[in-house]
Design an enzyme around this catalytic site. Structure first.
Site, short mmCIF file in Angstrom:
data_model
loop_
_atom_site.label_atom_id
_atom_site.label_comp_id
_atom_site.label_asym_id
_atom_site.label_seq_id
_atom_site.Cartn_x
_atom_site.Cartn_y
_atom_site.Cartn_z
N GLU A 287 0.84 -1.21 0.00
CA GLU A 287 0.00 0.00 0.00
C GLU A 287 0.86 1.25 0.00
O GLU A 287 0.63 2.19 -0.76
CB GLU A 287 -0.91 0.02 1.24
CG GLU A 287 -2.09 -0.92 1.17
CD GLU A 287 -3.31 -0.25 0.56
OE1 GLU A 287 -3.20 0.88 0.06
OE2 GLU A 287 -4.38 -0.89 0.57
N ASP A 291 1.15 4.05 -3.03
CA ASP A 291 0.85 5.47 -2.78
C ASP A 291 2.01 6.36 -3.21
O ASP A 291 1.82 7.35 -3.93
CB ASP A 291 0.60 5.70 -1.28
CG ASP A 291 -0.74 5.18 -0.81
OD1 ASP A 291 -1.61 4.92 -1.66
OD2 ASP A 291 -0.92 5.03 0.41
N SER A 491 -7.11 2.53 -3.65
CA SER A 491 -5.88 3.04 -3.03
C SER A 491 -4.85 3.38 -4.11
O SER A 491 -3.81 3.99 -3.80
CB SER A 491 -5.31 2.04 -2.03
OG SER A 491 -5.25 0.75 -2.58
N ASP A 532 -16.50 12.24 -18.12
CA ASP A 532 -17.66 11.54 -17.58
C ASP A 532 -17.55 10.03 -17.81
O ASP A 532 -17.14 9.58 -18.88
CB ASP A 532 -18.93 12.09 -18.23
CG ASP A 532 -20.17 11.82 -17.40
OD1 ASP A 532 -20.05 11.22 -16.31
OD2 ASP A 532 -21.27 12.23 -17.83
N VAL A 533 -17.89 9.28 -16.78
CA VAL A 533 -17.93 7.81 -16.87
C VAL A 533 -19.40 7.41 -16.88
O VAL A 533 -20.15 7.73 -15.96
CB VAL A 533 -17.20 7.18 -15.67
CG1 VAL A 533 -17.35 5.66 -15.68
CG2 VAL A 533 -15.72 7.57 -15.68
N GLY A 551 -23.30 12.69 -16.18
CA GLY A 551 -23.30 13.57 -15.01
C GLY A 551 -22.84 12.83 -13.77
O GLY A 551 -22.26 11.74 -13.83
N ASP A 553 -22.78 10.52 -10.54
CA ASP A 553 -23.47 9.31 -10.09
C ASP A 553 -22.71 8.75 -8.89
O ASP A 553 -21.56 9.12 -8.62
CB ASP A 553 -23.56 8.27 -11.22
CG ASP A 553 -22.22 7.98 -11.86
OD1 ASP A 553 -21.36 7.39 -11.18
OD2 ASP A 553 -22.01 8.37 -13.04
#
Length: 576
Positions: A287, A291, A491, A532-533, A551, A553
């Protein structure tokens, strides 16, 4: 008679003293609505008690009066809204302390109580929290509880945590000044990403090879640069006027400088750490290295601080970052838990106060939205579907980052929702004003195909706010433990988005504008600066989830960043 009168007076006095004595000894249970540790439902296994002389570190959150907290929140919104002339007029640590106005008598009463119980007590800069270092046996006596070590039942490498195995109490005279003692009841979510091997077959000819064959088919810095339109270069003005960023690491998530060097050399980036707070051991935490490698791959010229906290204390971490005189401006945190799991309302309320303090100082805090879809750690239930929102991702006072996949594996182009990405609606916090219109449009959309209303709270704070690549179709290439491999999860998404805002801060600082601070008002006012996805659902294999549509979600927020458009929007609002 005089004798009878005297006897009755003495009896009354004795009764009064008895009342006073019982009042002094009256014990109050704190965080009373948190269910005690339950081995059947917890991911943690109770082990032995700590040795009597072992020390424990705890954080006491002092009561902040309602009017003072309201004053802090008022300033928080004033400095965070680009449409206001007060945008960017951030406050100093001392000014925040004055806003909170915790009475000196309250601080002194609680500090003295714990010092007399045997603790070394340190009051924080804002005088709203006290850090304790105390022998375990003395802590048990002071808090009328029992402490145990707990180990994670599924992640052997997770470091043990010291927690209370039953409720804890304080004398009423002290409890009236205290919101909670943390983290006695909160158990962290621990996920260890699985390492994927590089694909045996070569990636498509159009797929970048900036990190060499070890990363074939994986997401690399150049893949992100192409998709999110940020400059893939060490030479930016990002360091101007004290720009800075940080990642938060908890509980055994250290980094190996040799891994960072390998990644830097293979991918021709500068993935170095400038400052470490809380120490580091030369061991490879997946992790932590994910990062560090990707926040630096995106924002190479921005100095990076690693803030390490051994005991998985969100309260201790917020104390650290809000108390530093020269604290980093952007913080990426891949941490969370279900709202329902040991996260009392008092605990979330205290964290939110700390997040507001950070925003008033001009800090941007981004949290990963979680990797269990709508069901969270607890699952959705067998007979009745109940979604479990994440905390802190569902806090109205931070920016939550969800996860996506490329629609077509190995093709840099449109993205879809990663099915395991966290998203949904808080069961605890209402919708903040900045998102009311966006959420209302989503709830009213004919193509949203919303899940059964009994499973979620349609009036709650909706999250995530934005998203970035994080799914398993094309995992992120990282160097860890002396080798290269692929890792997925929000992450990964979170440090990428955090780095993009760190770059935007660099542009603003170069123009002598203040940093962006709490990001959500800006994000919701500039929806068009995101890609946008509109495909996918975050159902994590369950029957129901939230669907991505045009838009905002509750699966991808407004979508993924477009740096060129974000840069124009960020430079169009220069206040303070």
């Amino acid at each position: 008679s005089f004798f009878d009168h005297t006897v009755s007076k003495m009896a009354a006095l004795a009764a009064s003293l008895a009342l006073l004595s019982s009042a002094a000894l009256e014990m109050v249970t704190l965080e009373p609505h948190v269910k005690p540790y339950n081995a059947k439902t917890s991911s943690w296994t109770m082990q032995e008690k700590p040795l009597a002389h072992e020390n424990v570190t705890l954080t006491v959150a002092l009561k902040v009066d309602a009017d003072a907290r309201a004053a802090l929140e008022k300033v928080f919104w004033e400095v965070s809204d680009p449409k206001r002339s007060t945008y960017g007029a951030y406050k100093t640590v001392d000014e925040i302390t004055a806003l909170l106005a915790v009475p000196e008598s309250r601080v002194r009463a609680v500090k003295t109580f714990f010092e007399q119980a045997g603790a070394v007590a340190r009051v924080n800069a804002n005088k709203d929290m006290i850090s304790l270092n105390i022998r375990a046996s003395l802590a048990e006596a002071a808090l009328s509880t029992s402490l145990h070590w707990f180990s994670h039942s599924k992640v052997a490498k997770a470091e043990r945590v010291l927690r209370a195995s039953q409720p804890y109490k304080l004398p009423a005279s002290i409890a009236q000044h205290v919101v909670l003692v943390g983290e006695l009841l909160q158990f962290p979510r621990v996920d260890v990403p699985k390492i994927q091997e590089a694909a045996a077959e070569p990636a498509a000819a159009s797929w970048p090879t900036d990190c060499g064959s070890s990363c074939s088919g994986f997401v690399t810095p150049e893949v992100l640069s192409k998709r999110y339109h940020f400059p893939h270069s060490k030479r930016t003005a990002a360091t101007a006027n004290g720009n800075s960023m940080a990642v938060a690491e908890f509980q055994g998530q250290y980094y190996k400088p040799t891994d960072l060097s390998s990644f830097s050399a293979a991918c021709s980036v500068d993935a170095s750490v400038d400052t470490t707070i809380g120490g580091n051991r030369n061991s490879a935490g997946i992790e932590a290295e994910l990062d560090i490698e990707y926040i630096k791959a995106v924002a190479q010229a921005v100095p990076l601080t690693v803030v390490y906290n051994a005991q998985y204390s969100l309260l201790s971490w917020t104390n650290e970052i809000t108390g530093l005189a020269d604290t980093p401006l952007v913080h990426s945190v891949s941490y969370g838990n279900d709202e329902a799991q040991q996260s009392s309302t008092e605990y979330m309320y205290t964290c939110n106060t700390a997040f507001m303090k950070a925003g008033v100082r001009g800090l941007s805090i981004l949290f990963a939205s979680g990797d269990q879809g709508v069901c969270g750690r607890e699952g959705c239930g067998l007979f009745r579907t109940i979604f479990h929102p994440d905390f802190p991702a569902a806090s109205p006072y931070i920016t939550a980052v969800g996860g996506t996949d490329f629609v077509e594996k190995g093709v840099i182009g449109d993205e879809q929702v990663w099915a395991d990405g966290g998203g949904g609606f808080s069961d605890t916090f209402g919708q903040p004003d900045y998102q009311k219109d966006a959420v209302a449009a989503y709830l009213a959309a004919s193509d949203a195909d919303l899940p059964p209303s009994s499973a979620w709270n349609s009036t709650g704070r909706g999250y995530p706010d934005v998203a970035a690549l994080g799914g398993q179709k094309n995992a992120y290439c990282i160097a860890t433990g002396g080798r290269f491999g692929g890792v997925a999860g929000t992450s990964a998404s979170c440090p990428v988005v955090a780095a993009i805002f760190a770059l935007l801060n660099g542009e603003r600082l170069t123009a002598n504008a203040p940093p962006m601070g709490f990001l959500n008002p800006f994000i919701y006012q500039n929806a068009n600066a995101f890609q946008d996805v509109t495909k996918g659902t975050n159902n994590a294999g369950h029957r129901h989830g939230f669907k991505a549509i045009a838009g905002w979600d509750a699966a991808s927020g407004f979508g993924t960043p477009n740096y060129a458009l974000l840069s124009a929007a960020a430079m169009a609002v220069v206040h303070a």
